[in-house]
Scaffold this active site. Structure first.
Site, PDB file in Angstrom:
ATOM      1  N   GLU A 269       0.442  -1.199   0.319  1.00 17.64           N
ATOM      2  CA  GLU A 269      -0.245  -0.076  -0.052  1.00 17.64           C
ATOM      3  C   GLU A 269       0.875   0.838  -0.008  1.00 17.64           C
ATOM      4  O   GLU A 269       1.550   1.612   0.602  1.00 17.64           O
ATOM      5  CB  GLU A 269      -1.255  -0.137   1.042  1.00 17.64           C
ATOM      6  CG  GLU A 269      -2.003  -0.930   1.309  1.00 17.64           C
ATOM      7  CD  GLU A 269      -3.035  -1.006   2.329  1.00 17.64           C
ATOM      8  OE1 GLU A 269      -2.840  -0.301   3.321  1.00 17.64           O
ATOM      9  OE2 GLU A 269      -3.540  -1.812   2.581  1.00 17.64           O
ATOM     10  N   HIS A 296      -7.628   1.272   2.096  1.00 18.44           N
ATOM     11  CA  HIS A 296      -7.689   0.706   3.109  1.00 18.44           C
ATOM     12  C   HIS A 296      -8.403   1.683   4.503  1.00 18.44           C
ATOM     13  O   HIS A 296      -7.908   2.112   5.500  1.00 18.44           O
ATOM     14  CB  HIS A 296      -6.482   0.790   3.672  1.00 18.44           C
ATOM     15  CG  HIS A 296      -6.141  -0.101   4.675  1.00 18.44           C
ATOM     16  ND1 HIS A 296      -4.672  -1.078   4.679  1.00 18.44           N
ATOM     17  CD2 HIS A 296      -7.171  -0.580   6.240  1.00 18.44           C
ATOM     18  CE1 HIS A 296      -5.292  -1.939   5.736  1.00 18.44           C
ATOM     19  NE2 HIS A 296      -6.020  -1.621   6.760  1.00 18.44           N
TER      20      HIS A 296
HETATM   21  P1  NAI Z   1     -10.304 -11.794  15.176  1.00 16.44           P
HETATM   22  O1  NAI Z   1      -9.113 -11.691  15.503  1.00 16.44           O
HETATM   23  O2  NAI Z   1     -11.622 -11.391  15.793  1.00 16.44           O
HETATM   24  O3  NAI Z   1     -11.198 -12.420  13.314  1.00 16.44           O
HETATM   25  C1  NAI Z   1     -10.590 -13.014  12.615  1.00 16.44           C
HETATM   26  C2  NAI Z   1     -11.028 -14.725  12.862  1.00 16.44           C
HETATM   27  O4  NAI Z   1     -10.145 -15.659  11.652  1.00 16.44           O
HETATM   28  C3  NAI Z   1     -10.749 -15.405  14.209  1.00 16.44           C
HETATM   29  O5  NAI Z   1     -12.172 -15.936  14.915  1.00 16.44           O
HETATM   30  C4  NAI Z   1      -9.849 -16.977  13.747  1.00 16.44           C
HETATM   31  O6  NAI Z   1      -9.872 -18.012  14.098  1.00 16.44           O
HETATM   32  C5  NAI Z   1      -9.857 -16.563  12.110  1.00 16.44           C
HETATM   33  N1  NAI Z   1      -8.914 -17.737  11.284  1.00 16.44           N
HETATM   34  C6  NAI Z   1      -7.268 -17.154  12.027  1.00 16.44           C
HETATM   35  N2  NAI Z   1      -6.838 -18.087  10.364  1.00 16.44           N
HETATM   36  C7  NAI Z   1      -7.962 -18.481   9.931  1.00 16.44           C
HETATM   37  C8  NAI Z   1      -7.934 -19.446   8.622  1.00 16.44           C
HETATM   38  N3  NAI Z   1      -6.269 -19.434   8.216  1.00 16.44           N
HETATM   39  N4  NAI Z   1      -8.589 -19.352   7.819  1.00 16.44           N
HETATM   40  C9  NAI Z   1     -10.328 -19.318   8.513  1.00 16.44           C
HETATM   41  N5  NAI Z   1      -9.926 -18.808  10.070  1.00 16.44           N
HETATM   42  C10 NAI Z   1      -8.816 -18.346  10.265  1.00 16.44           C
HETATM   43  O7  NAI Z   1      -9.947 -10.482  14.147  1.00 16.44           O
HETATM   44  P2  NAI Z   1     -11.143  -9.158  13.939  1.00 16.44           P
HETATM   45  O8  NAI Z   1     -10.897  -7.694  14.426  1.00 16.44           O
HETATM   46  O9  NAI Z   1     -11.934 -10.128  12.902  1.00 16.44           O
HETATM   47  O10 NAI Z   1     -10.109  -8.954  12.061  1.00 16.44           O
HETATM   48  C11 NAI Z   1     -10.519  -9.180  10.577  1.00 16.44           C
HETATM   49  C12 NAI Z   1      -9.255  -8.944   9.979  1.00 16.44           C
HETATM   50  O11 NAI Z   1     -10.223  -7.314  10.050  1.00 16.44           O
HETATM   51  C13 NAI Z   1      -7.730  -8.131  10.344  1.00 16.44           C
HETATM   52  O12 NAI Z   1      -7.202  -9.470   9.645  1.00 16.44           O
HETATM   53  C14 NAI Z   1      -7.687  -7.179  10.935  1.00 16.44           C
HETATM   54  O13 NAI Z   1      -6.291  -6.429  10.470  1.00 16.44           O
HETATM   55  C15 NAI Z   1      -8.799  -6.493  10.241  1.00 16.44           C
HETATM   56  N6  NAI Z   1      -9.456  -5.443   9.857  1.00 16.44           N
HETATM   57  C16 NAI Z   1      -9.516  -4.235   8.549  1.00 16.44           C
HETATM   58  C17 NAI Z   1      -9.746  -3.268   8.898  1.00 16.44           C
HETATM   59  C18 NAI Z   1      -9.776  -2.567   7.720  1.00 16.44           C
HETATM   60  O14 NAI Z   1      -9.528  -1.012   7.391  1.00 16.44           O
HETATM   61  N7  NAI Z   1      -9.556  -2.681   6.312  1.00 16.44           N
HETATM   62  C19 NAI Z   1     -10.252  -2.774  10.097  1.00 16.44           C
HETATM   63  C20 NAI Z   1     -10.127  -3.289  11.478  1.00 16.44           C
HETATM   64  C21 NAI Z   1      -9.515  -5.314  11.207  1.00 16.44           C
END
Ligand code: NAI
Length: 413
Positions: A269, A296
């Site tokens: 990015e 983003h």
């Molecule tokens: P979280 O940690 O609450 O949930 C992530 C889930 O993915 C967990 O349930 C975990 O078990 C699962 N997981 C891990 N590895 C996996 C795999 N190989 N296959 C399937 N499931 C898997 O995280 P949250 O808060 O829901 O955030 C999710 C993503 O969104 C993160 O990568 C975060 O950085 C991103 N994000 C992006 C934003 C943006 O501006 N676009 C803003 C906030 C978060």
């Protein structure tokens, strides 16, 4: 008896980078008024000077807390990152000197979930393409390849904080939700877990990624997996940029296998708004694809900023008021009740054998009654909190400061 718990007016707080006013309001409401605000970030040299005498520091993502800054901080007791990530902070150096670091990992989950739902609707109607064509003067009124999301299947990969919110919103709009996660998750509403990612990809009309960046999620969506998606389906990624092979995605869009895609995060990015955005998903050969690209901004809303201000300021207040380190990113997590009538001693020490024995020996030798004791360690640091009767706290504090391996102590009342 000497008064040693620091008067709130003497606790100096520095907030950098234009942190949302909700942070200041939260601090003021809790009695912290000695707050200085700076709109931008500071260089390492500037910060090394400015940080002297500061007890609590608030930053966003641009301020680098290096080990030099940590060394220069003579009074610092806590850092609040008013953002999601904490890569900008040397977490090892801060832990080594007993400074807990807090952030706001969940303040923007709703913002991401709303964007994903909006994108699902727009992609299934072909709106990105229609809008782009109209900006070029093309009027293409047709119902071809335009679908409602009602009764379509949404496949959520990563059923965590954001994934589950997307699940709830999607069901309320009449979608069927399936999900895949590496850990067993209790389904919300009528959603159900798929046995494998491949099964989910074959079943879903909309696939949305909500996984963290790990070795297992890096390039999770290869050309082969994209080929395994249902023909005419759409793909959304607002998680991490490394999850999808973007060349393979561009090829699947060109070939018509996928109806569209929305991508908010990229493997590389631009570092600032002045740098050009380079990606295989950008228009090529003057083709107008059904693709939504966003810089983003999944979690970037005014509401998320407000929530971040409150969430991080509350964590800093709680730590300063009662010693609780729950949800710190680098510190042993200790959740503490109030301690009315008693004095509370905080002892942060290197996690080496014998410290706790020594602490307990002091209390036994001095016949000081321990009203409550809490202990948590990680591999480097131990954190002991001891509530004692008021008349014993000064002597206990003086003794605790002599224990070998002590990093820092505080007394709260
Ligand atoms: P979280 O940690 O609450 O949930 C992530 C889930 O993915 C967990 O349930 C975990 O078990 C699962 N997981 C891990 N590895 C996996 C795999 N190989 N296959 C399937 N499931 C898997 O995280 P949250 O808060 O829901 O955030 C999710 C993503 O969104 C993160 O990568 C975060 O950085 C991103 N994000 C992006 C934003 C943006 O501006 N676009 C803003 C906030 C978060």
């Amino acid at each position: 008896m000497a008064k040693t718990s620091l008067d709130k007016q003497k606790i100096r707080i520095l907030l950098l980078e234009g942190i949302h006013p909700t942070a200041l309001e939260t601090l003021n409401r809790a009695g912290y008024h000695n707050v200085e605000e700076v709109s931008g970030s500071l260089s390492e040299d500037q910060l090394c000077e400015k940080i002297q005498g500061i007890h609590i520091l608030g930053i966003r993502s641009r301020t680098q807390i290096t080990s030099r800054v940590v060394d220069a901080a003579d009074k610092l007791m806590a850092i609040g990152c008013f953002c999601i990530g904490t890569n900008q902070v040397d977490l090892v150096a801060t832990l080594g000197v007993g400074i807990p670091v807090f952030n706001a990992p969940f303040s923007n989950t709703r913002s991401v979930a709303e964007l994903v739902i909006a994108e699902a609707i727009l992609l299934l109607r072909g709106i990105p393409q229609k809008s782009a064509l109209m900006h070029r003067g093309v009027w293409q009124k047709s119902a071809k390849n335009s679908f409602e999301i009602r009764n379509k299947t949404l496949g959520i990969v990563g059923y965590g904080n954001i994934g589950t919110q997307v699940s709830v919103l999607a069901e309320s709009l009449g979608m069927h939700v399936v999900f895949h996660d590496v850990t067993a998750k209790l389904p919300i509403g009528r959603a159900h877990a798929m046995a494998s990612l491949d099964e989910l990809l074959a079943a879903a009309d909309v696939v949305s990624f909500h996984v963290p960046e790990t070795p297992a999620t890096r390039m999770l969506m290869t050309a082969e997996r994209i080929a395994g998606m249902k023909p005419g389906s759409v793909l959304i990624n607002a998680s991490r940029g490394t999850v999808i092979d973007l060349d393979a995605l561009a090829a699947a869009l060109d070939s018509g296998h996928l109806l569209g895609a929305a991508v908010d995060v990229f493997p590389k990015e631009p570092k600032s708004n002045d740098e050009e955005f380079i990606s295989p998903l950008r228009n090529h050969d003057n083709q107008v694809a059904n693709v939504l690209l966003t810089p983003h901004v999944g979690g970037s809303t005014v509401e998320a900023q407000e929530n971040i201000g409150v969430e991080v300021a509350e964590k800093l207040v709680t730590y300063s008021d009662n010693g609780s380190t729950v949800a710190s990113v680098n510190f042993p997590s200790v959740g503490l009740p109030e301690h009315p009538g008693s004095h509370r001693l905080l002892h942060i020490h290197q996690n080496i054998p014998g410290v706790l024995t020594e602490i307990n020996r002091i209390f036994s030798d001095k016949s000081i009654n321990i009203l409550a004791q809490y202990l948590q360690t990680n591999e480097k640091v131990g954190y002991v909190v001891i509530d004692v009767e008021q008349q014993h706290s000064s002597i206990a504090l003086a003794e605790l400061q002599q224990v070998a391996g002590t990093i820092r102590t505080r007394l709260l009342f």
